[in-house]
Design a protein around this motif. Sequence first.
Motif, PDB file in Angstrom:
ATOM      1  N   ARG A   1       0.849  -1.204   0.000  1.00 49.30           N
ATOM      2  CA  ARG A   1       0.000   0.000   0.000  1.00 49.30           C
ATOM      3  C   ARG A   1       0.886   1.256   0.000  1.00 49.30           C
ATOM      4  NH1 ARG A   1      -0.843   4.719   2.400  1.00 49.30           N
ATOM      5  NH2 ARG A   1      -0.665   3.812   4.479  1.00 49.30           N
TER       6      ARG A   1
ATOM      7  N   HIS B   1       7.694   7.894   8.604  1.00 50.16           N
ATOM      8  CA  HIS B   1       8.330   8.123   7.312  1.00 50.16           C
ATOM      9  C   HIS B   1       9.762   8.591   7.534  1.00 50.16           C
ATOM     10  CE1 HIS B   1       5.322   7.246   4.213  1.00 50.16           C
ATOM     11  NE2 HIS B   1       4.484   7.355   5.234  1.00 50.16           N
TER      12      HIS B   1
ATOM     13  N   THR C   1       3.748  11.346   9.411  1.00 44.13           N
ATOM     14  CA  THR C   1       3.480  11.307   7.971  1.00 44.13           C
ATOM     15  C   THR C   1       4.586  11.928   7.129  1.00 44.13           C
ATOM     16  OG1 THR C   1       1.138  11.349   8.475  1.00 44.13           O
ATOM     17  CG2 THR C   1       1.739  12.032   6.248  1.00 44.13           C
TER      18      THR C   1
HETATM   19  O1  KIV Z   1       1.826   8.385   6.254  1.00 49.05           O
HETATM   20  C1  KIV Z   1       0.627   8.343   6.598  1.00 49.05           C
HETATM   21  O2  KIV Z   1       0.133   9.175   7.347  1.00 49.05           O
HETATM   22  C2  KIV Z   1      -0.179   7.261   6.051  1.00 49.05           C
HETATM   23  C3  KIV Z   1      -1.522   7.081   6.658  1.00 49.05           C
HETATM   24  C4  KIV Z   1      -2.546   6.760   5.653  1.00 49.05           C
HETATM   25  C5  KIV Z   1      -1.436   6.058   7.746  1.00 49.05           C
HETATM   26  O3  KIV Z   1       0.292   6.500   5.224  1.00 49.05           O
END
Ligand code: KIV
Length: 391
Positions: free
Chosen positions: A15, A206, A173
Amino acid sequence: MSGDNRIWIFDTTLRDGEQALRASLSQKEKIQLAQAIARLNVDVMEVGFPVSSPGDFDSVQRIAREVKGPIICGLARAVAADIEACGEALKAAERRRIHTFIATSPLHLQYKLRKTLAQATEQAVAAIKLASRYTDDIEFSCEDAGRTPIDDLCWIVERAIAAGATTINIPDTVGYTIPNEFAAIITALRLKVPNIDKARLSVHCHNDLGLAVANSISAIQAGARQVECTVNGIGERAGNCSLEEVAMIINTRKDVMAPLFTDIKTSEIYRSSHLVSQICNMPIQPNKAIVGENAFAHSSGIHQDGMLKAQNTYEIMSPEQVGIRQSELNLTSRSGRHVIQHRLAELGYSQHDYDLEAVYKSFVALADEKGRVFDYDLEALVFFQNLKEAD
Ligand code: KIV
Ligand code: ZN
């Protein structure tokens, strides 16, 4: 729920990882990857965003039908059409999870959603309630949690749990936080949200500042019990937290991480990493931790000599643990006589078959010229030296 010691591994290679690829994957490729990720024994695998396209819907549906073992999860914004598509696509899974999210940071609320926090919370609560018609395993994420004021975060999390969310995910994020800050968010949630123990606390980091793994580790030390990650750390921009790094940190540093553990089958790491790299057309940097070409290769003569005496002088984990057959000792101008002798013995030469001093001298000259010396070069050196002596 944050008191137990098993760290759930939530893989999002198909995903968050897949959405960042230059070319999208075919359904057959997704199935192949999903099977490899299931062999790693992850707890949950997020395999797509069903409402985003008919192709994504179909592949989530097919994975839900065919891939056994982990909980199969799909992503949905906090809107009815997304939740319904997700619920439908996941129907055939033995165990399914709907992962719904909404942004919570002032920046995202003001510019992206044009909503107040109260409105976003209302939307999230409605989405969670709708998701509960399809499954009792519901994950809720506060997008951009890393830049959300802690009281706002606590406010929405408390209501999401009351509405039925069983996992609360805290994404960094944009990879903005640093480890002590991110750990403090987890600690504050555990202290301030009265019903927090009714849900599993998860993190999703991230790597924009190269801190995704460090932040995830800090978060589990502060009480998070699920880590969201991808194989090889693939994902948006600089990528996501790397699955293999988190698993091997917990495995290798039991002295500080115990009693925490994961159920990852680490011997599957190398195989799945290379499959992801090939199918996704994303080369692995040679010095990548755990799975890079050089991760278990030694070039310095001092290190090579140490390795021949005891492997743990220069290796903190064994290559076999991650599914690599053996460490490599690269033959370079820094290699000493000991390693040349060792390599020739591996190639079937006894000490009586060659003159070590003479071979070593020509080896160093060749290594200076070409850098890395390969087994066939070494055998040629022995052959020519013996020929010279026979003259
Ligand atoms: O990085 C993010 O905030 C996402 C969310 C959809 C969990 O990928
Ligand atoms: Zn993400």
